[in-house]
Enzyme design. Structure first.
Site, PDB file in Angstrom:
ATOM      1  N   CYS A   1       0.724 -13.227 -16.838  1.00 27.47           N
ATOM      2  CA  CYS A   1       0.638 -11.785 -16.744  1.00 27.47           C
ATOM      3  C   CYS A   1       1.536 -11.078 -17.767  1.00 27.47           C
ATOM      4  O   CYS A   1       1.257  -9.954 -18.129  1.00 27.47           O
ATOM      5  CB  CYS A   1       1.018 -11.373 -15.338  1.00 27.47           C
TER       6      CYS A   1
ATOM      7  N   ARG B   1       4.671  -6.389 -13.088  1.00 35.10           N
ATOM      8  CA  ARG B   1       3.254  -6.701 -13.251  1.00 35.10           C
ATOM      9  C   ARG B   1       2.770  -7.756 -12.253  1.00 35.10           C
ATOM     10  O   ARG B   1       1.584  -7.964 -12.101  1.00 35.10           O
ATOM     11  CB  ARG B   1       3.003  -7.185 -14.690  1.00 35.10           C
TER      12      ARG B   1
ATOM     13  N   TRP C   1       0.808 -15.250 -13.588  1.00 39.10           N
ATOM     14  CA  TRP C   1       0.097 -14.946 -12.348  1.00 39.10           C
ATOM     15  C   TRP C   1      -1.059 -15.923 -12.278  1.00 39.10           C
ATOM     16  O   TRP C   1      -1.928 -15.933 -13.138  1.00 39.10           O
ATOM     17  CB  TRP C   1      -0.382 -13.496 -12.388  1.00 39.10           C
TER      18      TRP C   1
ATOM     19  N   ASN D   1      -1.937 -14.970 -21.987  1.00 35.41           N
ATOM     20  CA  ASN D   1      -2.519 -14.109 -20.964  1.00 35.41           C
ATOM     21  C   ASN D   1      -4.035 -14.151 -21.100  1.00 35.41           C
ATOM     22  O   ASN D   1      -4.550 -14.192 -22.217  1.00 35.41           O
ATOM     23  CB  ASN D   1      -2.057 -12.660 -21.121  1.00 35.41           C
ATOM     24  N   GLY D   2      -4.755 -14.065 -19.977  1.00 33.32           N
ATOM     25  CA  GLY D   2      -6.207 -14.042 -20.033  1.00 33.32           C
ATOM     26  C   GLY D   2      -6.816 -15.298 -19.449  1.00 33.32           C
ATOM     27  O   GLY D   2      -6.146 -16.101 -18.789  1.00 33.32           O
TER      28      GLY D   2
ATOM     29  N   GLU E   1      -8.278   4.861   0.056  1.00 37.44           N
ATOM     30  CA  GLU E   1      -7.047   4.645  -0.699  1.00 37.44           C
ATOM     31  C   GLU E   1      -5.872   4.393   0.239  1.00 37.44           C
ATOM     32  O   GLU E   1      -5.017   3.540  -0.033  1.00 37.44           O
ATOM     33  CB  GLU E   1      -6.773   5.844  -1.609  1.00 37.44           C
TER      34      GLU E   1
ATOM     35  N   LYS F   1      -3.577   0.978   0.253  1.00 37.40           N
ATOM     36  CA  LYS F   1      -2.119   0.977   0.105  1.00 37.40           C
ATOM     37  C   LYS F   1      -1.471   0.179   1.235  1.00 37.40           C
ATOM     38  O   LYS F   1      -0.538  -0.591   1.008  1.00 37.40           O
ATOM     39  CB  LYS F   1      -1.580   2.412   0.112  1.00 37.40           C
TER      40      LYS F   1
ATOM     41  N   GLU G   1      -2.099  -3.549   0.746  1.00 33.31           N
ATOM     42  CA  GLU G   1      -1.446  -4.057  -0.465  1.00 33.31           C
ATOM     43  C   GLU G   1       0.015  -4.403  -0.222  1.00 33.31           C
ATOM     44  O   GLU G   1       0.483  -5.451  -0.671  1.00 33.31           O
ATOM     45  CB  GLU G   1      -1.514  -3.001  -1.577  1.00 33.31           C
TER      46      GLU G   1
ATOM     47  N   HIS H   1     -21.390   3.313  14.699  1.00 34.31           N
ATOM     48  CA  HIS H   1     -22.373   2.353  14.197  1.00 34.31           C
ATOM     49  C   HIS H   1     -21.775   0.954  14.018  1.00 34.31           C
ATOM     50  O   HIS H   1     -22.320   0.147  13.267  1.00 34.31           O
ATOM     51  CB  HIS H   1     -22.965   2.851  12.879  1.00 34.31           C
TER      52      HIS H   1
ATOM     53  N   LYS I   1      -0.023  -6.044 -11.640  1.00 35.46           N
ATOM     54  CA  LYS I   1      -0.149  -4.618 -11.933  1.00 35.46           C
ATOM     55  C   LYS I   1      -1.326  -4.320 -12.846  1.00 35.46           C
ATOM     56  O   LYS I   1      -2.158  -3.479 -12.555  1.00 35.46           O
ATOM     57  CB  LYS I   1       1.157  -4.114 -12.569  1.00 35.46           C
TER      58      LYS I   1
END
Length: 617
Positions: free
Chosen positions: A2, A27, A77, A101-102, A490, A494, A497, A513, A612
């Protein structure tokens, strides 16, 4: 992924590398490592790696007394392979070390090819494949023997498929650092006594503010004296050097306990900065979105918003605004799904991409797909001016939230909402649906928004008291209606998370329902209840919860006549704010999630398993 930091300097780079990794901790990562060389007279490659935090790596480096003028460092990460020291970067092949990274999509085929050439693998990562591939190019086992590390890296990247940012050092050339970029962010720092590389500007600014952003396909060789860059076809290119406006103080914690708390309380200032261009304006001008904005907005017949995570919820909120105020159809799609389905392009559709970092891999890929379908009316809403998304769109709006360190986005979200509301008003003007009186009223509301948010922040003690009721809960429901349904989404995001409480959000009318089956006294139900046209419907939905013994936590407007009672906890918002009410209510939900996480004792700024800036698919 990361985080990448690299240096070739006239002095020992160890402290710079470790400080850079510490700066990039926000991150998200699970392991860290570095490799060092001692300049022109190298005594060999030195490496240290550890699972866990950068502090553990720093202690290991001190114990081993490692030092060197040239070095690379990384926080990982996990994608390929579990978090473990053997999978931590840098990865080595002979005297050559790589951080990455990637994701390399063709690493399995390359791994088989390299094993056939006699290379042994000690990790589960795709990155180790890169190290051996560069070594094979160096030796001429793949292609012609490379003249130097620079040409070996150029050879190797030509065989890679996927997204990557690389930094490479070798004891064959102890005075240089080679980097490459394709899809993942990477920038260079231009110093007086050396040159530097990082995946994020925040890792560089304590040493130099002179930055060079690499383009996709670039490979660069850094020495103490010079930087040489070639493009994807090997041609020498000049990349612009800019002076970053980012300050070292902006990424310091200050008097706050966590970055998330700091960033929640920075929102009034972040909104003021983002809306500064309208501080004294009597009317809006399309030029705030770019020189071509007036012409493009006049042609727009529909809007398509592409984003991920929190940014997608900003887009969902904007859909309500754009259709109600501007009278233009708006569709919102998750960026990671958009390019994998058959869609119908519309040359008069405005494609809006939203990203805090401007490097979100899925959002970038969605933008590329939209452009490949013939979309030319493109707009980026982003917090990083030099990012890839900003560079690749016809129009752009830079939110001025400042650095956002906490993984859970707060001020980036509210500034995105303010930018999207400005877009709504300009599209309404272009569509001749905004009167002068309404425009003035909306501008006044935007100018007052920072003050209104500041009043919400004053509710923190009451919200903190609520948080204690969530301490032993494992599930929560969030309810909203209309333009506040995305705000409920949202709020749920949060909470899960940073507190790890399973949370889901629904339009309140959907309770009957199915989700109502989950409601009992052990599941708190958080309700976003502004005094708008949906309030009476929402009250009926709240009665459904109360009748099943559910515990309600309601954020209501003072004039909404929602009262506290047995099982119904009500907190009055400081003022009703009309169309912009979502901005106020989401700040209250941010505070709730933050204080629940404190009660639960979780890592607020670095939640488990998350990063991040998500630069992989």
């Amino acid at each position: 992924m990361c985080g990448i930091v690299g240096a070739v300097s006239a002095k020992d780079s160890t402290a710079f590398l470790l400080e850079g990794l510490s700066t990039l901790e926000y991150r998200g990562y699970d392991s860290a490592g570095l490799a060092l060389l001692s300049g022109e007279h190298s005594s060999g490659l030195q490496r240290a790696r550890s699972k866990g935090r950068v502090a553990e790596l720093a202690a290991l480096v001190k114990e081993k007394a490692l030092s060197g003028n040239v070095g690379i460092a990384h926080t990982r990460w996990a994608t390929h392979g579990v978090p473990a020291e053997r999978n931590a970067h840098p990865h080595i092949s002979g005297g050559l070390a790589v951080v990455h990274n990637g994701i390399i999509e063709n690493y399995e085929a390359l791994r088989i090819q390299l094993q056939g050439l006699g290379y042994e693998f000690t990790s589960d990562t795709d990155t180790e494949t890169i190290a051996h591939l560069i070594q094979a190019c160096f030796k001429g086992q793949i292609g012609e023997p490379a003249e130097n590390l620079f040409s070996a890296v150029q050879c190797a990247v030509a065989h890679l498929k996927g997204a990557f940012a690389l930094a490479v050092i070798s004891d064959e050339e102890p005075g240089c650092l080679v980097v490459a970029r394709e899809g993942s962010p990477l920038m260079l720092g231009i110093g007086d006594n050396g040159h530097y590389a990082a995946s994020d500007a925040s890792a560089l600014i304590s040493t130099t503010k002179r930055l060079m952003y690499l383009e996709n396909g670039d490979v660069a060789r850094l020495s103490r004296e010079a930087v040489v860059v070639v493009d994807g076809i090997g041609q020498p290119v000049e990349r612009k050097v800019i002076t970053s406006s980012l300050s070292a103080n902006a990424v310091e914690l200050g008097d706050f306990s966590h970055y998330m708390q700091k960033e929640i309380f920075e929102q009034p200032q972040a909104l003021s900065n983002t809306l500064e261009m309208i501080s004294g304006a009597g009317q809006l001008h399309p030029g705030i979105f770019g020189a071509e904005a007036a012409d493009i907005f006049d042609q727009v017949e529909a809007v398509l918003i592409l984003a991920c995570g929190t940014s997608s919820y900003a887009g969902m909120t904007a859909k309500y605004w754009i259709e109600q105020v501007a009278g233009i159809p708006c569709n919102v799609e998750i960026a990671s799904e958009y390019r994998y389905r058959q869609s119908v392009a519309n040359s008069k559709q405005l494609v809006v991409v939203i990203s805090q970092s401007g490097e979100t891999a899925d959002t970038l890929a969605a933008l590329h797909h939209a452009k490949s379908l013939g979309h030319t009316h493109t707009l980026a809403i982003c917090n990083v001016p030099e990012s890839a998304i900003v560079r690749e769109t016809a129009l752009r709006f830079i939110t001025r939230a400042g650095p956002e360190i906490g993984v859970a986005s707060t001020k980036a979200f509210t500034t995105q909402l303010s930018a999207l509301f400005l877009l709504t008003l300009l599209l309404a003007k272009a569509n001749q649906r905004l009167s002068g009186a309404d425009e003035k009223a909306y501008l006044d509301e935007l100018r007052h928004l920072p003050i209104a948010v500041d009043k919400v922040l004053a509710l923190e003690p009451s919200i903190e008291a609520w948080a204690k009721h969530f301490a032993n809960k494992h599930h929560a429901l969030f309810l909203g209606r209309g333009r506040h349904y995305p705000i409920a989404l949202e709020g749920a995001l949060k909470l899960k998370e940073i507190s790890y409480i399973h949370a889901e959000a629904y339009p309140a009318g959907e309770l009957k329902h199915g989700p109502l089956a989950l409601v009992d006294a052990e599941m708190p139900v958080v309700v976003v209840a502004p005094n708008d046209e949906m309030l009476e419907k929402l009250k009926a939905n709240m009665q459904e919860v109360s009748a099943r013994g559910g515990q309600l936590y309601v954020f209501a407007d003072g004039d909404s006549a929602v009262k506290s009672s047995e099982g119904v906890n009500v907190l009055m918002m400081p003022e009703h704010y009309g169309l912009l009410s979502p901005v106020l209510h989401v700040v209250a939900l941010q505070l709730l999630s933050y204080h629940v996480a404190l009660v639960k004792g979780t890592d607020v700024d670095k939640p488990r398993n998350l990063a991040k800036s998500v630069t992989v698919e």
